[in-house]
Design a protein around this motif. Structure first.
Motif, mmCIF file in Angstrom:
data_model
loop_
_atom_site.group_PDB
_atom_site.id
_atom_site.type_symbol
_atom_site.label_atom_id
_atom_site.label_comp_id
_atom_site.label_asym_id
_atom_site.label_seq_id
_atom_site.Cartn_x
_atom_site.Cartn_y
_atom_site.Cartn_z
ATOM 1 N N VAL A 1 0.814 -1.229 0.000
ATOM 2 C CA VAL A 1 0.000 0.000 0.000
ATOM 3 C C VAL A 1 0.835 1.261 0.000
ATOM 4 O O VAL A 1 0.469 2.245 -0.622
ATOM 5 N N PHE A 2 1.935 1.241 0.760
ATOM 6 C CA PHE A 2 2.747 2.454 0.813
ATOM 7 C C PHE A 2 3.913 2.408 -0.158
ATOM 8 O O PHE A 2 4.255 3.418 -0.757
ATOM 9 N N VAL A 3 4.510 1.233 -0.319
ATOM 10 C CA VAL A 3 5.648 1.132 -1.228
ATOM 11 C C VAL A 3 5.236 1.582 -2.633
ATOM 12 O O VAL A 3 5.942 2.333 -3.292
ATOM 13 N N ARG A 4 4.048 1.160 -3.035
ATOM 14 C CA ARG A 4 3.560 1.514 -4.366
ATOM 15 C C ARG A 4 3.443 3.029 -4.531
ATOM 16 O O ARG A 4 3.858 3.576 -5.548
ATOM 17 N N GLY B 1 -7.900 0.291 6.145
ATOM 18 C CA GLY B 1 -9.077 -0.408 5.625
ATOM 19 C C GLY B 1 -8.713 -1.293 4.444
ATOM 20 O O GLY B 1 -9.170 -2.441 4.351
ATOM 21 N N PHE B 2 -7.863 -0.780 3.590
ATOM 22 C CA PHE B 2 -7.487 -1.569 2.420
ATOM 23 C C PHE B 2 -6.713 -2.822 2.825
ATOM 24 O O PHE B 2 -6.983 -3.921 2.346
ATOM 25 N N ASN B 3 -5.751 -2.660 3.746
ATOM 26 C CA ASN B 3 -4.991 -3.820 4.209
ATOM 27 C C ASN B 3 -5.897 -4.850 4.871
ATOM 28 O O ASN B 3 -5.722 -6.062 4.696
ATOM 29 N N LEU B 4 -6.876 -4.350 5.608
ATOM 30 C CA LEU B 4 -7.814 -5.243 6.266
ATOM 31 C C LEU B 4 -8.610 -6.038 5.224
ATOM 32 O O LEU B 4 -8.841 -7.242 5.384
ATOM 33 N N THR B 5 -8.985 -5.357 4.162
ATOM 34 C CA THR B 5 -9.711 -6.037 3.091
ATOM 35 C C THR B 5 -8.837 -7.120 2.453
ATOM 36 O O THR B 5 -9.293 -8.245 2.213
#
Lengths: 218, 205, 227
Positions: free
Chosen positions: C77-80, C105-109
């Motif tokens: 999510v952050f590296v990108r 939220g995205f990581n949780l998904t």
């Protein structure tokens, strides 16, 4: 200068007395003398890591790079004492419990401390820009500290304790630690603390020289 | 009336000194060209002004009618076009615009998006993925994104890089349009772009 | 004030929706996570067979697979954002809190999708007892929140480091260790078929861990994200 000599003499006395007085814990015997060294080391380790975290918080507050230098120096010293405490503890474990490593709760905790600070140094090594390194490692160090209460809660539940805390630290401290043992132990604790702060101030002086040389070079 | 002040700004990365003791004071209606050879720290200065980097020494002030602006107020009124700022390749032009408007807390209609795209000469290409754009088209889309918040402070780092003659014309028109209502800071090496600005600031070690 | 928090929610939702859309178009993180998970599961299954392992071993294996699969994708999510140069645009346009919540939220998904796929395969491959699935799902769910709560900020940290490599797992592991130990213990109990009340302590721990990690992250995130 005078205090360095007194430190030298006092430390020498503690070493001599720690080996010539009767062993602090009769049941464990000679090996229990490690108590005079192991516990002060573990204490310095905790003290240094606390200081490192406080300097990290201060860095995030006032953004002075010296605070980050201090945080790193304290962590480095804490790491050294952490290794010393692990080694002395491990030797003691071999003598009394029969093996170097048993995943006793204290062993687990110190192992995790080593992991956290190993990770902390890995992070510092991976960031080139000084200010960014300072900010990221400060955040990590504070964040790692937040997990400590959880460790304290979890670890004793996972593995039972072998530690002789009931025999030395708790009971003897409260009731039966004799005056001789008490004097040697607390002197050792105090002297280790002085040595730690001395090392810390030396590290500070090295940093100051490095920084001022950088300024001159411009 | 907006004001942008820099006092004794210095920046260094560890041992590497980028620039030192820069002073300037800009008001709405003024623009400043930041000039200097490659690697002199023009882009770094932009980052410092945008609080992406912290100045090593000195102070930056964003003022509105003489009062210091708050962090989110500043965020809502600055925009940057720069080679270091990219948009999402896997989103279309429209999706990019819509996303950046929403995260900035603004509502944007399809009509407004269309107008913006038309203004930068991308009419009809809004549905295509940005990954398929040419570098000039990407640069144009960056302008569209920068104009989303009708910036009171507009930062342009190498404003015409990758642009053709028509693109350069669009940029010149935009600067003309925003000149009176904004503070524009342009970092450039192109002689013709100096003259777009009312003031000049030389960045050197 | 309510206006403000509403604004935060809609911004965070925009970040979340954007990341989800990018992921659906590239499937970069999801592929990494699923391939890693399925590969390791297969290795585990081949080497131990369907021989009815004791719950203690089963739950350890399960969490080792989950931990490393999660590690292979969560940093994305952050590296990108940092690598594609889009982080700068985000930093300039929106407040750090919105970014953090959106990314969390995205990581949780991502982890939920991973769990929904990996956990059933695990049960099929290892023949673990399935009589306590609701409780198992609850433990998993709380575990996922704790995992994301502790690692999302680590992902933000390593995205800004110049050498990334194995740094994500190295930095995350000490933070996650207490969580993993409790998860292994709780899962073991669940596989043994205990009642809700006998894992109550573990569940409380999981909730407390998740809450503390997320609160800590929200407070510290801006120091990582900016400058």
């Amino acid at each position: 200068m005078w205090w360095k000599w007194s430190l030298f003499i006092a430390m020498g006395l503690v070493i001599v007395f720690s080996f010539t007085t009767p062993a602090p814990q009769q049941q464990i015997g000679e090996a229990s003398r490690v108590f005079y060294y192991h516990i002060p080391q573990a204490w310095i380790c905790v003290l240094a890591f606390m200081m490192s975290m406080i300097f990290s918080i201060r860095y995030l507050k006032n953004r002075r790079i010296e605070e980050d230098d201090r945080a790193a120096d304290a962590a480095r010293l804490g790491f050294i004492f952490c290794i010393l405490a692990t080694v002395t503890g491990s030797i003691f474990a071999k003598v009394t419990w029969g093996s170097f490593w048993n995943w006793d709760p204290r062993e687990s905790s110190i192992f995790i401390l080593l992991l956290i600070y190993g990770a902390y140094f890995a992070l510092r090594g991976a960031v080139e820009v000084e200010e960014r390194r300072a900010a990221l490692s400060s955040v990590y160090s504070i964040f790692a500290f937040i997990t400590v209460p959880f460790l304290i809660f979890v670890i004793p539940r996972i593995t039972p304790s072998l530690h002789p805390e009931d025999s030395i630290v708790t009971e003897n401290m409260k009731f039966t630690m004799g005056p001789a043992v008490r004097t040697i132990f607390f002197s050792s604790l105090a002297l280790f603390t002085v040595v730690y702060f001395w090392m810390f101030s030396l590290a500070r002086r090295v940093r100051i020289i490095e920084r001022s040389r950088m300024e001159i070079e411009e | 009336m907006y004001e942008l002040k820099g006092e004794d700004l210095s920046k260094r990365f560890g041992e590497l000194k980028v620039f030192s003791k820069l002073n300037f004071d800009l008001h709405t209606g003024e623009s400043m060209a930041v000039i200097g050879p490659n690697g002199s720290g023009k882009s770094t200065l932009m980052m410092v002004l945008l609080s992406i980097y912290r100045p090593s020494k000195g102070k930056i002030a964003y003022l509105l009618d003489g009062k210091e602006m708050e962090e989110n107020q500043i965020r809502a009124s600055v925009s940057l076009v720069s080679p270091y700022l990219n948009l999402y390749d896997q989103l279309s032009g429209e999706e990019n615009l819509k996303f950046f408007a929403t995260v900035a807390g603004e509502n944007i209609t399809g009509k407004e998006i269309e107008n913006l795209l038309e203004k930068v000469g991308l009419a009809g290409r809004g549905m295509d993925l940005v990954g398929g754009y040419s570098s000039g088209m990407k640069q144009r889309l960056k302008y569209a994104t920068a104009l989303l918040n009708k910036p009171a402070f507009l930062y342009l780092d190498e404003p015409t890089s990758n642009l053709d003659a028509a693109g350069k014309k669009i940029v010149a028109d935009l600067i003309e349009e925003y000149r009176s209502q904004s503070i524009i800071v342009i970092a450039t090496n192109e002689e013709e772009e100096y003259h777009l600005a009312t003031k000049q600031l030389r960045v050197d070690k | 004030m309510p206006q403000n928090s509403f604004g935060l929610i809609s911004k965070a939702a925009a970040v979340y929706a954007k990341d989800l859309r990018l992921e659906l178009r590239t499937k970069y993180a999801l592929n990494a996570i699923l391939m890693f998970g399925i590969t390791t599961l297969t290795v585990v299954s081949f080497s131990v067979g369907q021989s009815g392992l004791p719950p203690k071993l089963l739950s350890s294996l399960f969490w080792i697979v989950m931990f490393f699969s999660a590690m292979s994708g969560l940093a994305q999510v952050f590296v990108r954002e940092e690598e594609s140069g889009t982080a700068l645009a985000l930093k300039l346009t929106t407040d750090p809190d919105a970014i953090y919540w959106g990314k969390l939220g995205f990581n949780l998904t991502l982890l939920t999708i991973m769990t929904v796929i990996i956990a059933p395969i695990f049960f099929i491959f290892t023949d673990a007892p399935t009589d306590n699935l609701v409780l198992f799902a609850l433990v998993l769910f709380l575990g996922m929140i704790g995992l994301c709560g502790a690692t999302t900020i680590v992902a933000a940290i390593i995205a800004r480091a110049s050498v990334k490599g194995a740094l994500f797992a190295v930095l995350s592991f000490p933070l996650l260790l207490p969580l993993l130990l409790v998860l292994v213990k709780a899962t073991e109990k669940v596989l043994l078929g205990v009642s809700f009340s006998s894992v109550a302590t573990e569940l409380q721990f999981l909730v407390a861990f998740a809450v503390v990690m997320i609160v800590g992250s929200v407070m510290l995130f801006k120091f990582v994200w900016l400058d």
